[in-house]
Design a protein around this motif. Structure first.
Motif, PDB file in Angstrom:
ATOM      1  N   LEU A 219       0.833  -1.200   0.000  1.00 51.70           N
ATOM      2  CA  LEU A 219       0.000   0.000   0.000  1.00 51.70           C
ATOM      3  C   LEU A 219       0.867   1.249   0.000  1.00 51.70           C
ATOM      4  O   LEU A 219       1.903   1.296   0.659  1.00 51.70           O
ATOM      5  CB  LEU A 219      -0.911   0.027   1.231  1.00 51.70           C
ATOM      6  CG  LEU A 219      -1.946  -1.101   1.381  1.00 51.70           C
ATOM      7  CD1 LEU A 219      -2.757  -0.897   2.662  1.00 51.70           C
ATOM      8  CD2 LEU A 219      -2.864  -1.184   0.177  1.00 51.70           C
ATOM      9  N   ASN A 223      -2.924   5.544  -1.229  1.00 56.35           N
ATOM     10  CA  ASN A 223      -3.972   4.531  -1.054  1.00 56.35           C
ATOM     11  C   ASN A 223      -4.730   4.767   0.243  1.00 56.35           C
ATOM     12  O   ASN A 223      -5.952   4.882   0.261  1.00 56.35           O
ATOM     13  CB  ASN A 223      -3.368   3.125  -1.007  1.00 56.35           C
ATOM     14  CG  ASN A 223      -2.847   2.623  -2.325  1.00 56.35           C
ATOM     15  OD1 ASN A 223      -1.910   1.822  -2.369  1.00 56.35           O
ATOM     16  ND2 ASN A 223      -3.413   3.057  -3.428  1.00 56.35           N
ATOM     17  N   VAL A 224      -3.980   4.840   1.352  1.00 53.90           N
ATOM     18  CA  VAL A 224      -4.598   4.912   2.675  1.00 53.90           C
ATOM     19  C   VAL A 224      -5.200   6.289   2.945  1.00 53.90           C
ATOM     20  O   VAL A 224      -6.305   6.403   3.479  1.00 53.90           O
ATOM     21  CB  VAL A 224      -3.576   4.544   3.769  1.00 53.90           C
ATOM     22  CG1 VAL A 224      -4.217   4.625   5.153  1.00 53.90           C
ATOM     23  CG2 VAL A 224      -3.027   3.132   3.529  1.00 53.90           C
ATOM     24  N   ASP A 227      -8.508   6.819   1.362  1.00 52.99           N
ATOM     25  CA  ASP A 227      -9.535   6.018   2.032  1.00 52.99           C
ATOM     26  C   ASP A 227      -9.970   6.679   3.339  1.00 52.99           C
ATOM     27  O   ASP A 227     -11.158   6.710   3.667  1.00 52.99           O
ATOM     28  CB  ASP A 227      -9.006   4.603   2.312  1.00 52.99           C
ATOM     29  CG  ASP A 227     -10.122   3.592   2.482  1.00 52.99           C
ATOM     30  OD1 ASP A 227     -10.765   3.246   1.481  1.00 52.99           O
ATOM     31  OD2 ASP A 227     -10.358   3.159   3.626  1.00 52.99           O
ATOM     32  N   THR A 252      -5.357  -3.751   8.712  1.00 50.59           N
ATOM     33  CA  THR A 252      -5.652  -2.456   8.097  1.00 50.59           C
ATOM     34  C   THR A 252      -6.913  -1.795   8.625  1.00 50.59           C
ATOM     35  O   THR A 252      -7.011  -0.572   8.624  1.00 50.59           O
ATOM     36  CB  THR A 252      -5.797  -2.573   6.565  1.00 50.59           C
ATOM     37  OG1 THR A 252      -6.522  -3.755   6.242  1.00 50.59           O
ATOM     38  CG2 THR A 252      -4.469  -2.575   5.893  1.00 50.59           C
ATOM     39  N   SER A 256      -6.119   1.832   9.791  1.00 49.71           N
ATOM     40  CA  SER A 256      -6.669   2.948   9.018  1.00 49.71           C
ATOM     41  C   SER A 256      -7.852   3.602   9.719  1.00 49.71           C
ATOM     42  O   SER A 256      -7.793   4.758  10.128  1.00 49.71           O
ATOM     43  CB  SER A 256      -7.080   2.451   7.625  1.00 49.71           C
ATOM     44  OG  SER A 256      -7.668   3.489   6.873  1.00 49.71           O
ATOM     45  N   THR A 382      -7.849  -5.753   2.908  1.00 47.93           N
ATOM     46  CA  THR A 382      -6.511  -5.192   3.036  1.00 47.93           C
ATOM     47  C   THR A 382      -6.088  -4.552   1.720  1.00 47.93           C
ATOM     48  O   THR A 382      -5.484  -3.481   1.696  1.00 47.93           O
ATOM     49  CB  THR A 382      -5.507  -6.300   3.425  1.00 47.93           C
ATOM     50  OG1 THR A 382      -5.935  -6.929   4.622  1.00 47.93           O
ATOM     51  CG2 THR A 382      -4.113  -5.725   3.630  1.00 47.93           C
ATOM     52  N   THR A 384      -7.716  -2.973  -0.356  1.00 46.83           N
ATOM     53  CA  THR A 384      -8.404  -1.724  -0.694  1.00 46.83           C
ATOM     54  C   THR A 384      -8.254  -0.671   0.398  1.00 46.83           C
ATOM     55  O   THR A 384      -9.038   0.265   0.472  1.00 46.83           O
ATOM     56  CB  THR A 384      -9.894  -1.989  -0.984  1.00 46.83           C
ATOM     57  OG1 THR A 384     -10.479  -2.683   0.122  1.00 46.83           O
ATOM     58  CG2 THR A 384     -10.070  -2.815  -2.240  1.00 46.83           C
ATOM     59  N   SER A 385      -7.294  -0.832   1.255  1.00 48.88           N
ATOM     60  CA  SER A 385      -6.791   0.177   2.206  1.00 48.88           C
ATOM     61  C   SER A 385      -7.617   0.586   3.428  1.00 48.88           C
ATOM     62  O   SER A 385      -7.300   1.624   3.996  1.00 48.88           O
ATOM     63  CB  SER A 385      -6.440   1.458   1.421  1.00 48.88           C
ATOM     64  OG  SER A 385      -5.539   1.190   0.394  1.00 48.88           O
ATOM     65  N   ASN A 429      -7.781   3.871  -3.787  1.00 50.40           N
ATOM     66  CA  ASN A 429      -7.496   3.092  -2.571  1.00 50.40           C
ATOM     67  C   ASN A 429      -7.019   1.678  -2.878  1.00 50.40           C
ATOM     68  O   ASN A 429      -6.601   0.959  -1.966  1.00 50.40           O
ATOM     69  CB  ASN A 429      -8.750   3.017  -1.691  1.00 50.40           C
ATOM     70  CG  ASN A 429      -9.906   2.365  -2.411  1.00 50.40           C
ATOM     71  OD1 ASN A 429     -10.186   2.668  -3.575  1.00 50.40           O
ATOM     72  ND2 ASN A 429     -10.607   1.469  -1.748  1.00 50.40           N
ATOM     73  N   MET A 431      -4.699  -1.314  -3.867  1.00 53.67           N
ATOM     74  CA  MET A 431      -3.268  -1.559  -3.612  1.00 53.67           C
ATOM     75  C   MET A 431      -2.376  -1.365  -4.829  1.00 53.67           C
ATOM     76  O   MET A 431      -2.824  -1.401  -5.983  1.00 53.67           O
ATOM     77  CB  MET A 431      -3.089  -2.990  -3.093  1.00 53.67           C
ATOM     78  CG  MET A 431      -3.439  -4.045  -4.136  1.00 53.67           C
ATOM     79  SD  MET A 431      -3.084  -5.724  -3.585  1.00 53.67           S
ATOM     80  CE  MET A 431      -3.612  -6.666  -5.033  1.00 53.67           C
TER      81      MET A 431
END
Length: 609
Positions: A219, A223-224, A227, A252, A256, A382, A384-385, A429, A431
């Motif tokens: 990631l 990405n994160v 999100d 995650t 997150s 995971t 997709t963050s 978001n 990966m």
């Protein structure tokens, strides 16, 4: 600002829903900007709370930001620029400081599962080519052993004070903080001015499974951060809120939604002392928010219902619930006042719980909602963050995973006649890919950028997504009809005396597919139900009657045919999801050792299960 939250369209020949968000929100480009914005905005407000020697310790946003910069500066002085640095330990303030000191200007963070066996931890360190590791006292002996082997680790950093003489390469976090402060005071700006590329690999996270099967998800900070901003656009939290951190930080969902999202919005993060202490921590930390998995909410709800039953208050609460729901429907909300004493049993300030990682029973969402505690179900992976979609402050459709979040597209691939197919998603978001596995990356993310989740579901005309189950665990009957283990498990878990259950499709000798189940019983509840410790045959008789009643509402081809009872809990991940292939293999092997089949085992308590 409240505005239309989704956009329905057709993309690549598929019905697609795109999240637009409901609240205006500022975005952050990277983790350092996230921390610095919060330090500037919230300053001396409590950022973290935790217990030490039975006292509650508070760390402000100013203190947090300063310690991240000091520790990061010390890391660069150790030659760890652009290196891979692992973090392992229980949820705690030092874990957060360690993680951010890595990603805010030093290198790549590799969070590790603290529940893994020593041999698997070492293998992941090797697979991830880890150069340094932050660890808590619990792992000190293990780290000393690792230092004597050729693992490639240059620096071992203990989050706690170390006793005795340690080999070269060992430091304590406290010592590095002092070193970093001195370097900053002398004008060292190598860390605080370090360039951060938000598109590069920043987090390497290994999924659940054995080291040979676990995938390394790569990631970026973009990405994160996108999100986190998307979550902020659908759920409003406030600086006076307090979140209780329970789920493991290497996952995650907690990393997150349970940490970075909270920091962005000025929420105070309190660290739970463990699952057994949640009830006490909710009250002493004055918690208002939870990010949890369904198993935790289910346990809380059952405990609440048991308490009401013992007090003879269940009927009263049901009647008052109908009254409060009727008033709420016309804009009069008196739930928290009406059920103040009931809420005090959970946590008097608790107002919102965000649930993910597994499906949650609609009864629990409605039940807590009636009392004034909103439960929102979301969905993510995971890769997709992690959050893809969620219910929100404006629409909370129990039984669905809500609508896609801002900037995220969701579609159904190859839908059948009922509109059900694989859920696919794309957006900023998704990966960078799987670590050192281009083939798996190509299989998961197609040429149009759609990530194939492996989950099946459908989207209604309002953009709400419903998951029906995992493609790999789907039960396909000989007549072509389909069912999912989760729907059976939810039904069986509501039976009094059932702790948890596991369902699967078993192939009979004639080729017929029959639904079978393993049921884990709650001995304490059954002892109370029978007013004594019941005999195994009595439990089996009771359960057979309950399952027979469940089967009356199912088509004949879908009924539960056979079951076994167990006293031993199911094999689960650290986020309490059933490890289905592992659990199935265990049942198969134990039935084989017992010299029986599901048909012969029906209504038997197999002790070794």
């Amino acid at each position: 600002m409240h505005k239309k939250g989704i956009f329905l369209s057709e993309v690549d020949g598929r019905k697609t829903v795109t999240g637009l968000g409901y609240y205006e929100t500022d975005t952050v480009g990277d983790f350092r900007q996230l921390v610095r914005n919060s330090v500037k905005q919230f300053g001396n407000k409590a950022a973290f709370k935790f217990k030490s020697d039975n006292r509650i310790i508070v760390k402000t946003y100013n203190e947090f930001g300063a310690e991240v910069d000091a520790l990061g500066t010390a890391l660069l002085s150790l030659g760890l620029k652009d290196k891979r640095i692992a973090v392992i330990g229980e949820n705690r303030y030092e874990w957060a400081v360690s993680l951010f000191s890595i990603v805010n200007g030093a290198g790549i963070a590799v969070p590790l599962d603290k529940h893994l066996p020593e041999v698997e931890i070492e293998k992941l360190i090797s697979r991830g080519r880890v150069d340094a590791i932050f660890y808590s006292r619990h792992f000190h002996g293990e780290m000393l052993e690792l230092s004597g082997r050729n693992t490639g680790i240059q620096q071992f950093i203990c989050m706690d004070s170390m006793e005795g003489v340690c080999p070269p390469g060992f430091s304590s976090l406290a010592d590095l903080l002092e070193k970093g402060r001195s370097l900053l005071a002398s004008g060292d700006r190598s860390y605080v001015d370090a360039e951060i590329d938000p598109e590069r690999l920043s987090l390497l996270l290994f999924t659940s499974g054995t080291t040979s099967m676990a995938k390394g998800v790569m990631l970026s900070q973009r990405n994160v951060c996108t999100d986190i901003s998307a979550v902020t656009s659908i759920i409003k939290v406030h600086p006076n809120d307090v979140h209780l951190s329970i789920l493991p930080l290497h996952h995650t969902f907690e990393l997150s939604a349970g940490m970075m999202f909270m920091i962005k919005n000025g929420v105070t993060i309190a660290y739970a002392e463990g699952i057994k202490h949640i009830a006490r921590n909710l009250k002493e930390f004055e918690v208002t928010l939870l990010v949890v998995v369904p198993a935790i909410l289910e346990a809380m709800y059952k405990k609440l219902q048991d308490g009401l039953k013992k007090a003879g208050k269940q009927k009263t609460v049901r009647v008052l619930g109908k009254v409060s729901n009727a008033l709420s429907s016309v804009g009069i909300d008196i739930r928290r006042k009406l059920f103040k004493k009931v809420l005090e049993q959970i946590g008097p300030g608790l107002r919102l719980a965000i649930s993910g990682a597994a499906p949650i029973d609609k009864e629990i969402i409605h039940g807590f909602g009636t009392l004034g505690l909103k439960v929102i179900q979301g969905y993510g992976l995971t890769e997709t963050s992690p959050v893809v979609s969620a219910n929100n402050d404006f629409y909370n459709m129990a039984g669905t995973i809500g609508q896609p979040m801002k900037g995220i597209e969701v579609a159904i691939d190859k839908p059948d006649e009922n509109g059900m197919g694989e859920i696919i998603t794309r957006g900023p978001n998704v990966m960078l890919g799987y670590y050192e596995d281009e083939a798996a990356t190509r299989e998961a993310v197609d040429e149009q950028g759609w990530f194939h989740t492996g989950d099946l579901g459908f989207i209604d005309d309002r953009g709400f997504i419903t998951i029906t189950g995992r493609a790999k665990s789907m039960i396909v009957f000989t007549n072509g009809k389909k069912a999912f283990p989760e729907e059976y498990e939810m039904l069986m878990n509501n039976i009094e005396g059932v702790k948890e259950s596991f369902a699967w499709g078993n192939a009979a000798p004639d080729g017929d597919i029959q639904v079978c189940a393993k049921v884990v019983i709650n001995e304490a509840v059954l002892a109370e139900k029978f007013c004594r410790k019941p005999e195994p045959d009595e439990i089996a008789e009771m359960l057979q009657g309950e399952i027979k009643r469940l089967n009356e509402d199912l088509p004949q081809y879908k009924i539960i045919r056979y079951f076994v009872l167990s006293y031993e809990e199911l094999i689960k991940t650290t986020t309490l999801k059933i490890k289905r292939p592992v659990e199935f293999d265990r049942i198969s092997e134990q039935l084989k050792l017992a010299g029986t089949t599901m048909r012969k085992a029906n209504r038997r308590v197999i002790e070794q299960l």
